[in-house]
Design a protein around this motif. Sequence first.
Motif, PDB file in Angstrom:
ATOM      1  N   LEU A   2      -6.581  -5.849  -3.723  1.00  0.00           N
ATOM      2  CA  LEU A   2      -7.434  -5.229  -4.399  1.00  0.00           C
ATOM      3  C   LEU A   2      -8.628  -5.127  -3.473  1.00  0.00           C
ATOM      4  N   GLY A   3      -9.456  -3.896  -3.240  1.00  0.00           N
ATOM      5  CA  GLY A   3     -10.456  -4.093  -2.331  1.00  0.00           C
ATOM      6  C   GLY A   3     -11.764  -4.152  -3.047  1.00  0.00           C
ATOM      7  N   ARG A   4     -12.817  -4.456  -2.268  1.00  0.00           N
ATOM      8  CA  ARG A   4     -14.286  -4.591  -2.886  1.00  0.00           C
ATOM      9  C   ARG A   4     -14.517  -3.203  -3.683  1.00  0.00           C
ATOM     10  N   ASP A   5     -14.079  -1.977  -3.063  1.00  0.00           N
ATOM     11  CA  ASP A   5     -14.394  -0.715  -3.692  1.00  0.00           C
ATOM     12  C   ASP A   5     -13.755  -0.267  -4.796  1.00  0.00           C
ATOM     13  N   GLY A   6     -12.781  -1.080  -5.227  1.00  0.00           N
ATOM     14  CA  GLY A   6     -11.856  -0.989  -6.541  1.00  0.00           C
ATOM     15  C   GLY A   6     -10.606  -0.204  -5.810  1.00  0.00           C
ATOM     16  N   HIS A   7     -10.398   0.038  -4.397  1.00  0.00           N
ATOM     17  CA  HIS A   7      -9.110   0.596  -3.956  1.00  0.00           C
ATOM     18  C   HIS A   7      -7.954  -0.552  -4.019  1.00  0.00           C
ATOM     19  N   ARG A   8      -6.876  -0.091  -4.592  1.00  0.00           N
ATOM     20  CA  ARG A   8      -5.644  -1.052  -4.781  1.00  0.00           C
ATOM     21  C   ARG A   8      -4.528  -0.292  -3.730  1.00  0.00           C
ATOM     22  N   ALA A   9      -3.668  -1.425  -3.662  1.00  0.00           N
ATOM     23  CA  ALA A   9      -2.347  -1.033  -2.924  1.00  0.00           C
ATOM     24  C   ALA A   9      -1.250  -1.971  -3.379  1.00  0.00           C
ATOM     25  N   VAL A  10      -0.088  -1.214  -3.590  1.00  0.00           N
ATOM     26  CA  VAL A  10       1.003  -1.991  -4.129  1.00  0.00           C
ATOM     27  C   VAL A  10       2.000  -1.976  -3.086  1.00  0.00           C
ATOM     28  N   LEU A  11       2.633  -3.135  -2.851  1.00  0.00           N
ATOM     29  CA  LEU A  11       3.919  -3.253  -1.752  1.00  0.00           C
ATOM     30  C   LEU A  11       5.062  -3.953  -2.589  1.00  0.00           C
ATOM     31  N   SER A  12       6.207  -3.504  -2.330  1.00  0.00           N
ATOM     32  CA  SER A  12       7.214  -3.878  -3.020  1.00  0.00           C
ATOM     33  C   SER A  12       7.992  -4.970  -1.932  1.00  0.00           C
ATOM     34  N   TRP A  13       8.566  -5.994  -2.372  1.00  0.00           N
ATOM     35  CA  TRP A  13       9.398  -6.835  -1.431  1.00  0.00           C
ATOM     36  C   TRP A  13      10.351  -6.343  -0.777  1.00  0.00           C
ATOM     37  N   ARG A  14      11.095  -5.392  -1.305  1.00  0.00           N
ATOM     38  CA  ARG A  14      12.178  -4.438  -0.637  1.00  0.00           C
ATOM     39  C   ARG A  14      11.363  -3.829   0.873  1.00  0.00           C
ATOM     40  N   GLU A  15      10.447  -3.225   0.707  1.00  0.00           N
ATOM     41  CA  GLU A  15       9.809  -2.612   1.944  1.00  0.00           C
ATOM     42  C   GLU A  15       9.324  -3.473   2.831  1.00  0.00           C
ATOM     43  N   LEU A  16       8.892  -4.713   2.469  1.00  0.00           N
ATOM     44  CA  LEU A  16       8.747  -5.831   3.526  1.00  0.00           C
ATOM     45  C   LEU A  16       9.788  -6.539   4.048  1.00  0.00           C
ATOM     46  N   ASP A  17      10.912  -6.848   3.313  1.00  0.00           N
ATOM     47  CA  ASP A  17      11.985  -7.599   3.765  1.00  0.00           C
ATOM     48  C   ASP A  17      12.608  -7.048   4.834  1.00  0.00           C
ATOM     49  N   PRO A  18      12.922  -7.738   5.896  1.00  0.00           N
ATOM     50  CA  PRO A  18      13.455  -7.495   7.334  1.00  0.00           C
ATOM     51  C   PRO A  18      14.677  -6.683   7.041  1.00  0.00           C
ATOM     52  N   GLU A  19      15.385  -7.025   5.935  1.00  0.00           N
ATOM     53  CA  GLU A  19      16.658  -6.517   5.816  1.00  0.00           C
ATOM     54  C   GLU A  19      16.818  -4.997   4.929  1.00  0.00           C
ATOM     55  N   PHE A  20      15.592  -4.843   4.531  1.00  0.00           N
ATOM     56  CA  PHE A  20      15.355  -3.408   4.136  1.00  0.00           C
ATOM     57  C   PHE A  20      14.482  -2.712   5.042  1.00  0.00           C
ATOM     58  N   GLY A  21      13.041  -2.421   4.431  1.00  0.00           N
ATOM     59  CA  GLY A  21      12.333  -1.570   5.198  1.00  0.00           C
ATOM     60  C   GLY A  21      11.626  -2.038   6.251  1.00  0.00           C
ATOM     61  N   ASN A  22      11.460  -3.429   6.248  1.00  0.00           N
ATOM     62  CA  ASN A  22      10.928  -4.241   7.573  1.00  0.00           C
ATOM     63  C   ASN A  22       9.639  -3.603   7.923  1.00  0.00           C
ATOM     64  N   THR A  23       8.720  -3.479   6.822  1.00  0.00           N
ATOM     65  CA  THR A  23       7.513  -2.664   7.075  1.00  0.00           C
ATOM     66  C   THR A  23       6.293  -4.105   7.333  1.00  0.00           C
ATOM     67  N   PRO A  24       5.642  -3.971   8.312  1.00  0.00           N
ATOM     68  CA  PRO A  24       4.615  -4.827   8.658  1.00  0.00           C
ATOM     69  C   PRO A  24       3.487  -4.574   7.856  1.00  0.00           C
ATOM     70  N   ALA A  25       3.100  -5.630   7.179  1.00  0.00           N
ATOM     71  CA  ALA A  25       1.584  -5.514   6.465  1.00  0.00           C
ATOM     72  C   ALA A  25       1.045  -7.066   6.682  1.00  0.00           C
ATOM     73  N   MET A  26      -0.426  -6.457   7.357  1.00  0.00           N
ATOM     74  CA  MET A  26      -0.963  -7.483   8.199  1.00  0.00           C
ATOM     75  C   MET A  26      -2.472  -7.595   7.586  1.00  0.00           C
ATOM     76  N   PRO A  27      -2.992  -8.642   7.238  1.00  0.00           N
ATOM     77  CA  PRO A  27      -4.223  -8.866   6.774  1.00  0.00           C
ATOM     78  C   PRO A  27      -5.109  -8.854   8.078  1.00  0.00           C
ATOM     79  N   ALA A  28      -6.082  -8.133   8.405  1.00  0.00           N
ATOM     80  CA  ALA A  28      -6.492  -8.042   9.676  1.00  0.00           C
ATOM     81  C   ALA A  28      -8.272  -8.699   9.302  1.00  0.00           C
ATOM     82  N   VAL A  29      -8.436  -9.599  10.302  1.00  0.00           N
ATOM     83  CA  VAL A  29      -9.881 -10.440  10.075  1.00  0.00           C
ATOM     84  C   VAL A  29     -10.819 -10.018  11.389  1.00  0.00           C
ATOM     85  N   GLY A  30     -10.158  -9.006  12.161  1.00  0.00           N
ATOM     86  CA  GLY A  30     -11.059  -8.599  13.114  1.00  0.00           C
ATOM     87  C   GLY A  30     -10.693  -7.097  13.592  1.00  0.00           C
ATOM     88  N   MET A  31     -11.635  -6.515  14.203  1.00  0.00           N
ATOM     89  CA  MET A  31     -11.284  -4.811  14.459  1.00  0.00           C
ATOM     90  C   MET A  31     -12.158  -4.574  15.689  1.00  0.00           C
TER      91      MET A  31
END
Length: 77
Positions: A2-31
Amino acid sequence: MLGRDGHRAVLSWRELDPEFGNTPAMPAVGMDCRALDGQGPHLVLPGDRCGGRHVSGVTGIRVGVDDRLWDRGVQAG
């Protein structure tokens, strides 16, 4: 996620799991070599087209199971 502006995102375990989707999801603390201290962390998924699930100013992360997915008439034996 959940973002401060109310924007939401949903991630499934399957897309993050290296054996399936292997999608990187990163919390960025700098830009661009600057800290995001005043804005809060961002959720970044580098493979997403057009930043569809980019969440800025993350205020909450919820991890859980949606029981509605399991209550579809399946009976435990």
